[in-house]
Write an enzyme that holds these catalytic residues in place. Structure first.
Site, mmCIF file in Angstrom:
data_model
loop_
_atom_site.group_PDB
_atom_site.id
_atom_site.type_symbol
_atom_site.label_atom_id
_atom_site.label_comp_id
_atom_site.label_asym_id
_atom_site.label_seq_id
_atom_site.Cartn_x
_atom_site.Cartn_y
_atom_site.Cartn_z
ATOM 1 N N PHE A 156 -46.290 91.890 -20.721
ATOM 2 C CA PHE A 156 -45.912 90.696 -21.471
ATOM 3 C C PHE A 156 -44.418 90.744 -21.708
ATOM 4 O O PHE A 156 -43.913 91.623 -22.410
ATOM 5 C CB PHE A 156 -46.636 90.561 -22.821
ATOM 6 C CG PHE A 156 -46.241 89.290 -23.524
ATOM 7 C CD1 PHE A 156 -46.903 88.101 -23.258
ATOM 8 C CD2 PHE A 156 -45.165 89.265 -24.400
ATOM 9 C CE1 PHE A 156 -46.496 86.905 -23.867
ATOM 10 C CE2 PHE A 156 -44.755 88.074 -25.006
ATOM 11 C CZ PHE A 156 -45.424 86.896 -24.735
ATOM 12 N N ASP A 241 -38.028 96.957 -21.387
ATOM 13 C CA ASP A 241 -38.239 95.896 -22.372
ATOM 14 C C ASP A 241 -38.721 96.572 -23.654
ATOM 15 O O ASP A 241 -39.893 96.896 -23.805
ATOM 16 C CB ASP A 241 -39.267 94.882 -21.853
ATOM 17 C CG ASP A 241 -39.500 93.746 -22.860
ATOM 18 O OD1 ASP A 241 -39.098 93.893 -24.035
ATOM 19 O OD2 ASP A 241 -40.101 92.733 -22.463
ATOM 20 N N LYS A 270 -36.938 90.799 -31.310
ATOM 21 C CA LYS A 270 -37.800 90.910 -32.482
ATOM 22 C C LYS A 270 -37.080 91.517 -33.696
ATOM 23 O O LYS A 270 -36.366 90.809 -34.371
ATOM 24 C CB LYS A 270 -39.078 91.661 -32.118
ATOM 25 C CG LYS A 270 -39.922 90.827 -31.124
ATOM 26 C CD LYS A 270 -41.389 91.139 -31.122
ATOM 27 C CE LYS A 270 -42.167 90.024 -30.421
ATOM 28 N NZ LYS A 270 -42.591 90.319 -29.066
HETATM 29 C C1 LIG Z 1 -42.475 89.365 -27.915
HETATM 30 C C2 LIG Z 1 -42.048 89.971 -26.631
HETATM 31 C C3 LIG Z 1 -41.246 89.268 -25.727
HETATM 32 C C4 LIG Z 1 -40.843 87.836 -25.928
HETATM 33 O O1 LIG Z 1 -40.118 87.631 -27.097
HETATM 34 P P1 LIG Z 1 -39.995 86.148 -27.706
HETATM 35 O O2 LIG Z 1 -38.998 86.301 -28.802
HETATM 36 O O3 LIG Z 1 -41.346 85.760 -28.188
HETATM 37 O O4 LIG Z 1 -39.521 85.272 -26.599
HETATM 38 C C5 LIG Z 1 -40.841 89.930 -24.579
HETATM 39 N N1 LIG Z 1 -41.214 91.197 -24.331
HETATM 40 C C6 LIG Z 1 -41.984 91.893 -25.176
HETATM 41 C C7 LIG Z 1 -42.352 93.300 -24.851
HETATM 42 C C8 LIG Z 1 -42.458 91.298 -26.341
HETATM 43 O O5 LIG Z 1 -43.258 91.972 -27.159
#
Ligand SMILES: *Cc1c(COP(=O)(O)O)cnc(C)c1O
Length: 412
Positions: A156, A241, A270
């Site tokens: 994700f 990520d 985040k």
């Molecule tokens: C939440 C998340 C995203 C996307 O972040 P948004 O601020 O919702 O666009 C990307 N990668 C990971 C691992 C995430 O948990």
């Protein structure tokens, strides 16, 4: 003389509660792209949320780790308020006095040279993908249009059309084609599959050190080290990520640290915005992020004064190591207690630090709903996984109380 109507004992007009009324408005006028629990939050403080009817709940989700430092953390709201009385937005057309310090301090926290600030996590991921391709063509020497990036099943990374192009989740991906080419997807944790997928045109490997949305999936030990080594051997960028796994969540500043791995590119988001504003960033060395020239990438709000003021405070808080330590210590306690759940209730417990995926035998949603009734907020991810990710400021007795409620809800 009869009193005015308002003074008469009025029959209850209807059984509609404030919660129901507000939920009905959301249902009617918001796109149904979420399935929230039936609670309407009015206020928050630390690890606690209060709903519109005054009921209190312990937040065991922390906005998917965006609220690592607790709701309305006083240091962060103070930084935000100070900045709001000075300057909030100039766009990158002009520099401002928090920009240089923010990129300098964040780069230092990451042990890298440069930062490219954006807003949402998805924008950060898009920025990293563009970085890898541009680096691939201009530095690695990949023939134009030939670059590929390897990703993992269950990933994700956000919701843009390019990012969902390499999703393996039908809900996230279906009906959004045509999809962006240039991605190869292999099973998470499978080193041999990764090796086989990489070639001379592989500019990057995009990996979550622990897969968050997939259910807090921890890869086999040694996997991140193997990704690092394959990227180094192949001349490809390891892109971590760390949007959900980073900034203290797993007990380290970055989840990659658990295997002593330093990626070429960090993607952060985040918690970087302190639970106040969306702040994301791509962080890498000059030989990578140095590929951008004026006009080649950008964002109106990226690196704005308010974001930078909050981001600087987040970085300062992480530098003390205090939150990482809390996550390590309390996380050990969390996993010790979860590990004692009988296996006929919890099939598997995954995670690290104050982050856990509890794999159930059946649907997780009814458990989330029972927990809500008991005053604890969690959210299922996929069908059968409960994700626990409390703010890192949670106290041990609060954590124990939440786990007591979890045990009751699971046995219910
Ligand atoms: C939440 C998340 C995203 C996307 O972040 P948004 O601020 O919702 O666009 C990307 N990668 C990971 C691992 C995430 O948990």
């Amino acid at each position: 003389m009869p009193g005015p109507p308002a003074a008469r004992a009025e029959p209850r007009r209807s059984a509609v509660t404030p919660t129901e009324e507000l939920r009905a408005m959301s249902d009617e006028h918001s796109a149904h792209n979420y399935h929230p629990l039936p609670i309407v939050v009015a206020e928050a403080d630390g690890v606690w949320l209060t709903d519109v009817e005054g009921r209190r709940y312990l937040d065991m989700l922390a906005a998917y780790s965006a609220v690592n430092f607790g709701h309305r953390n006083p240091r962060l709201t103070a930084a935000a308020k100070r900045q709001m009385d000075r300057v909030t937005l100039v766009s990158r057309a002009f520099d401002h006095d928090n920009f240089g310090p923010f990129v300098t301090e964040l780069a230092e926290l990451c042990g890298k040279d440069m930062v490219l600030p954006m807003n949402s996590g998805a924008e950060g991921v898009e920025t990293a993908l563009k970085t890898a391709r541009k680096w691939g063509y201009e530095v690695k020497g990949v023939p134009d249009g030939q670059a590929n990036i390897v990703t993992f099943e269950g990933n994700f990374h956000g919701r843009t059309t390019t990012i969902v192009s390499f999703s393996t989740d039908a809900d996230a991906k279906d009906s959004y084609g045509p999809y962006t080419p240039g991605f190869r997807t292999v099973p998470y944790g499978d080193v041999e599959a990764l090796r086989a997928a990489m070639d001379g045109d592989t500019v990057g490997v995009l990996v979550e050190p622990i897969q968050g949305e997939a259910g807090v999936n921890v890869p086999p030990s040694g996997f991140l080290r193997a990704v690092r080594d394959l990227c180094t051997a192949n001349g490809s960028l390891m892109i971590a990520d760390e949007i959900q796994s980073g900034l203290g969540r797993t007990g380290d500043t970055f989840a990659c640290e658990h295997e002593g791995v330093v990626p070429d590119v960090y993607i952060l988001g985040k918690a970087l915005g302190g639970g106040i504003v969306p702040v994301s960033a791509v962080v890498a060395d000059r030989d990578v992020l140095g590929v951008f020239r004026p006009g080649q990438h950008g964002s109106t709000f990226g690196g704005n004064p308010l974001a930078c003021a909050i981001g600087r405070e987040v970085v300062a808080m992480l530098k003390t190591g205090e939150y990482q330590e809390r996550s390590r210590t309390l996380g050990a306690h969390l996993h010790e207690r979860l590990g004692r759940l009988p296996s006929d209730i919890a099939r598997q417990i995954r995670g690290r630090g104050l982050w856990a995926g509890v794999e159930l035998h059946g649907a997780a949603r009814p458990v989330s709903e029972r927990l809500m009734e008991l005053g604890v907020l969690v959210k299922e991810t996929h069908e059968t996984t409960l994700r626990l990710a409390p703010p890192l400021v949670i106290e041990r007795d609060e954590l124990d109380w939440a786990l007591d409620q979890l045990e009751i809800a699971l046995k219910g």
